[in-house]
Write a protein that holds these residues in place. Structure first.
Motif, PDB file in Angstrom:
ATOM      1  N   VAL B  30      39.999  12.252 -16.130  1.00  0.00           N
ATOM      2  CA  VAL B  30      39.199  13.128 -17.011  1.00  0.00           C
ATOM      3  C   VAL B  30      38.946  12.429 -18.345  1.00  0.00           C
ATOM      4  N   ILE B  31      39.991  11.778 -18.881  1.00  0.00           N
ATOM      5  CA  ILE B  31      39.830  11.041 -20.148  1.00  0.00           C
ATOM      6  C   ILE B  31      38.790   9.938 -19.976  1.00  0.00           C
ATOM      7  N   ALA B  32      38.888   9.214 -18.865  1.00  0.00           N
ATOM      8  CA  ALA B  32      37.951   8.095 -18.633  1.00  0.00           C
ATOM      9  C   ALA B  32      36.519   8.605 -18.495  1.00  0.00           C
ATOM     10  N   LEU B  33      36.345   9.710 -17.787  1.00  0.00           N
ATOM     11  CA  LEU B  33      34.991  10.250 -17.600  1.00  0.00           C
ATOM     12  C   LEU B  33      34.407  10.750 -18.920  1.00  0.00           C
ATOM     13  N   THR B  34      35.259  11.400 -19.726  1.00  0.00           N
ATOM     14  CA  THR B  34      34.799  11.867 -21.038  1.00  0.00           C
ATOM     15  C   THR B  34      34.411  10.679 -21.917  1.00  0.00           C
ATOM     16  N   ALA B  35      35.259   9.652 -21.898  1.00  0.00           N
ATOM     17  CA  ALA B  35      34.964   8.452 -22.694  1.00  0.00           C
ATOM     18  C   ALA B  35      33.688   7.775 -22.201  1.00  0.00           C
ATOM     19  N   THR B  36      33.474   7.812 -20.890  1.00  0.00           N
ATOM     20  CA  THR B  36      32.262   7.205 -20.328  1.00  0.00           C
ATOM     21  C   THR B  36      31.015   7.932 -20.836  1.00  0.00           C
ATOM     22  N   ALA B  37      31.069   9.256 -20.781  1.00  0.00           N
ATOM     23  CA  ALA B  37      29.914  10.041 -21.240  1.00  0.00           C
ATOM     24  C   ALA B  37      29.647   9.785 -22.721  1.00  0.00           C
ATOM     25  N   ALA B  38      30.733   9.749 -23.519  1.00  0.00           N
ATOM     26  CA  ALA B  38      30.581   9.507 -24.952  1.00  0.00           C
ATOM     27  C   ALA B  38      30.046   8.103 -25.206  1.00  0.00           C
ATOM     28  N   SER B  39      30.591   7.142 -24.479  1.00  0.00           N
ATOM     29  CA  SER B  39      30.164   5.744 -24.651  1.00  0.00           C
ATOM     30  C   SER B  39      28.683   5.585 -24.317  1.00  0.00           C
ATOM     31  N   TRP B  40      28.275   6.226 -23.223  1.00  0.00           N
ATOM     32  CA  TRP B  40      26.870   6.119 -22.813  1.00  0.00           C
ATOM     33  C   TRP B  40      25.960   6.770 -23.861  1.00  0.00           C
ATOM     34  N   ALA B  41      26.389   7.930 -24.365  1.00  0.00           N
ATOM     35  CA  ALA B  41      25.543   8.665 -25.308  1.00  0.00           C
ATOM     36  C   ALA B  41      25.437   7.950 -26.660  1.00  0.00           C
ATOM     37  N   LEU B  42      26.512   7.277 -27.056  1.00  0.00           N
ATOM     38  CA  LEU B  42      26.551   6.705 -28.411  1.00  0.00           C
ATOM     39  C   LEU B  42      26.024   5.274 -28.481  1.00  0.00           C
ATOM     40  N   ARG B  43      25.959   4.602 -27.348  1.00  0.00           N
ATOM     41  CA  ARG B  43      25.523   3.199 -27.405  1.00  0.00           C
ATOM     42  C   ARG B  43      24.030   3.122 -27.697  1.00  0.00           C
ATOM     43  N   PRO B  44      23.633   2.323 -28.659  1.00  0.00           N
ATOM     44  CA  PRO B  44      22.195   2.206 -28.936  1.00  0.00           C
ATOM     45  C   PRO B  44      21.456   1.440 -27.842  1.00  0.00           C
ATOM     46  N   PRO B  63      17.594 -17.772 -14.168  1.00  0.00           N
ATOM     47  CA  PRO B  63      18.640 -16.815 -14.573  1.00  0.00           C
ATOM     48  C   PRO B  63      18.259 -16.084 -15.857  1.00  0.00           C
ATOM     49  N   LEU B  64      18.835 -14.909 -16.005  1.00  0.00           N
ATOM     50  CA  LEU B  64      18.578 -14.108 -17.214  1.00  0.00           C
ATOM     51  C   LEU B  64      19.577 -14.473 -18.305  1.00  0.00           C
ATOM     52  N   ILE B  65      19.147 -14.312 -19.535  1.00  0.00           N
ATOM     53  CA  ILE B  65      20.067 -14.470 -20.671  1.00  0.00           C
ATOM     54  C   ILE B  65      19.902 -13.241 -21.563  1.00  0.00           C
ATOM     55  N   ASP B  66      21.020 -12.696 -21.998  1.00  0.00           N
ATOM     56  CA  ASP B  66      20.977 -11.513 -22.864  1.00  0.00           C
ATOM     57  C   ASP B  66      20.535 -11.907 -24.279  1.00  0.00           C
ATOM     58  N   PRO B  67      19.983 -10.955 -25.038  1.00  0.00           N
ATOM     59  CA  PRO B  67      19.513 -11.292 -26.393  1.00  0.00           C
ATOM     60  C   PRO B  67      20.610 -11.859 -27.297  1.00  0.00           C
ATOM     61  N   GLY B  68      21.833 -11.343 -27.169  1.00  0.00           N
ATOM     62  CA  GLY B  68      22.933 -11.825 -28.030  1.00  0.00           C
ATOM     63  C   GLY B  68      23.165 -13.324 -27.893  1.00  0.00           C
ATOM     64  N   PRO B  69      23.475 -13.779 -26.648  1.00  0.00           N
ATOM     65  CA  PRO B  69      23.652 -15.227 -26.454  1.00  0.00           C
ATOM     66  C   PRO B  69      22.395 -16.022 -26.792  1.00  0.00           C
ATOM     67  N   GLY B 154      14.922  -8.319 -21.270  1.00  0.00           N
ATOM     68  CA  GLY B 154      14.349  -7.300 -22.146  1.00  0.00           C
ATOM     69  C   GLY B 154      13.195  -7.790 -23.001  1.00  0.00           C
ATOM     70  N   GLY B 155      12.955  -9.122 -22.972  1.00  0.00           N
ATOM     71  CA  GLY B 155      11.817  -9.678 -23.698  1.00  0.00           C
ATOM     72  C   GLY B 155      11.909  -9.514 -25.209  1.00  0.00           C
ATOM     73  N   ILE B 156      10.745  -9.543 -25.838  1.00  0.00           N
ATOM     74  CA  ILE B 156      10.679  -9.526 -27.308  1.00  0.00           C
ATOM     75  C   ILE B 156      11.224  -8.213 -27.881  1.00  0.00           C
ATOM     76  N   LYS B 157      11.095  -7.128 -27.110  1.00  0.00           N
ATOM     77  CA  LYS B 157      11.594  -5.833 -27.610  1.00  0.00           C
ATOM     78  C   LYS B 157      13.114  -5.866 -27.763  1.00  0.00           C
ATOM     79  N   LYS B 161      15.380  -5.653 -31.099  1.00  0.00           N
ATOM     80  CA  LYS B 161      16.479  -4.688 -31.146  1.00  0.00           C
ATOM     81  C   LYS B 161      17.792  -5.374 -31.516  1.00  0.00           C
ATOM     82  N   ALA B 162      17.935  -6.621 -31.052  1.00  0.00           N
ATOM     83  CA  ALA B 162      19.151  -7.390 -31.366  1.00  0.00           C
ATOM     84  C   ALA B 162      19.046  -8.043 -32.751  1.00  0.00           C
ATOM     85  N   GLN B 163      18.007  -7.653 -33.489  1.00  0.00           N
ATOM     86  CA  GLN B 163      17.786  -8.124 -34.849  1.00  0.00           C
ATOM     87  C   GLN B 163      17.509  -9.621 -34.905  1.00  0.00           C
TER      88      GLN B 163
END
Lengths: 146, 176
Positions: B30-44, B63-69, B154-157, B161-163
């Motif tokens: 239950v704790i994990a599921l609640t944390a999952t819902a909160a994590s999903w809702a709060l992540r930008p 291969p794909l590369i994430d904006p951060g790296p 995710g391209g240029i958007k 978003k990753a500033q």
């Protein structure tokens, strides 16, 4: 003696689960892709699972390390390990050439027998915290005393 | 004969012993599921709740590369960023230093890079977030011998978003 064995297993399994959760928590998209490579999870469940599984690992690992709800945590850790073994085993049977996505979402170990052996060791180590009456000291709140 | 067997003491004890781990596991779930819902809702940068099968079934040619790296690589200055969007260069905000390679003018655009782009040079392709046209450019680059190619997820958007830095335009708004 058994107490120390319980404590060792608790900390080892907990540490592995916390470590395993970290990269997945930081990169849910990459973890979802890693899970998708197994072709086992239906698409409607893929993203919820990519968020839920690392958090479950983190909470389970933390509970084991702190000794809170350690029997329940050991039970979840054991069940998760069995699920991982089934996933790895099925990938091996189907001849999938994929990385496991166990600890690192970017690269990591290729799926193989060694991963099954590793998970088997982890599964065995879940046993003492689950069944021993005393598995070492714990943070003294939240759960009832053993 | 006909007497009902009483459950053994060991069986009862085992049953009682399993009740507590199950209860604790339920609490943790239950704790994990609640944390999952909160994590999903709060992540930008949250993923959509329902995965798009087309995204995962797509066989990408790089291969794909994430904006951060990708941002870290941009700061290092070793990788060449390539804008694959079909719009004329300068008409849309883009990554500073990025060069255009468009599907419609692929050969001409590649010719412009011929003098300073070696086949082993690391290249990061980006578009508007749609992976299909970018993957096609990656495939064509691979045909020409450029093997060290990655695609910005995710391209240029996602980059914005990753500033990540972008060049400005007269309107200051990003086009599609």
């Amino acid at each position: 003696m058994m107490r120390w064995l319980g404590l060792f297993c608790r900390l080892a399994v907990g540490g592995v689960f916390v470590f395993a959760s970290w990269d997945k928590l930081l990169h849910p998209a990459a973890f979802a892709a890693a899970v998708d490579h197994y072709h086992l999870v239906p698409y409607p469940l893929l993203h919820p699972m990519a968020y839920a599984l690392p958090l479950l690992e983190l909470i389970t690992g933390t509970a084991l390390i702190l000794g809170l709800c350690r029997r329940g945590a050991a039970l979840i850790a054991g069940c998760l390990t069995v699920v991982f073994m089934i996933a790895i085993g099925s990938a091996l049977i189907r001849g999938l050439d994929i990385t496991c996505g166990c600890f690192h979402t970017d690269g990591g170990h290729a799926v193989g027998i060694s991963l099954l052996v590793r998970d088997l060791v982890l599964l065995v180590m879940c046993w003492p915290p689950l069944w021993l009456a005393d598995a070492g000291p714990r943070v003294p709140f939240l759960c009832k005393k053993d | 004969m006909g007497a009902r067997r009483q459950p053994g003491a060991g069986k009862v004890l085992r049953g009682l012993a399993m009740r507590r781990p199950l209860k604790e596991a339920g609490v943790l779930l239950v704790i994990a599921l609640t944390a999952t819902a909160a994590s999903w809702a709060l992540r930008p940068d949250r993923l959509p709740l329902r995965a798009d099968p087309a995204f995962y079934r797509l066989e990408l040619d790089a291969p794909l590369i994430d904006p951060g790296p990708a941002l870290a690589l941009y700061d290092e200055g070793q990788d060449l960023f390539v804008d694959t969007r079909p719009a004329p260069p300068g008409s849309l905000p883009t990554i500073p230093g990025a060069v255009p390679i468009r599907a419609a003018s692929f050969d001409d655009d590649l010719l412009d890079l011929f003098d300073f782009l070696a086949p082993d040079d690391p290249v990061i392709l980006f578009g508007d977030g749609n992976l299909v046209p970018v993957s096609n450019i990656a495939a064509r680059l691979k045909e020409r011998g450029y093997g060290n190619v990655r695609i910005l997820r995710g391209g240029i958007k996602a980059w914005i978003k990753a500033q990540g830095p972008v060049t400005g335009t007269a309107s200051g708004k990003e086009g599609s």
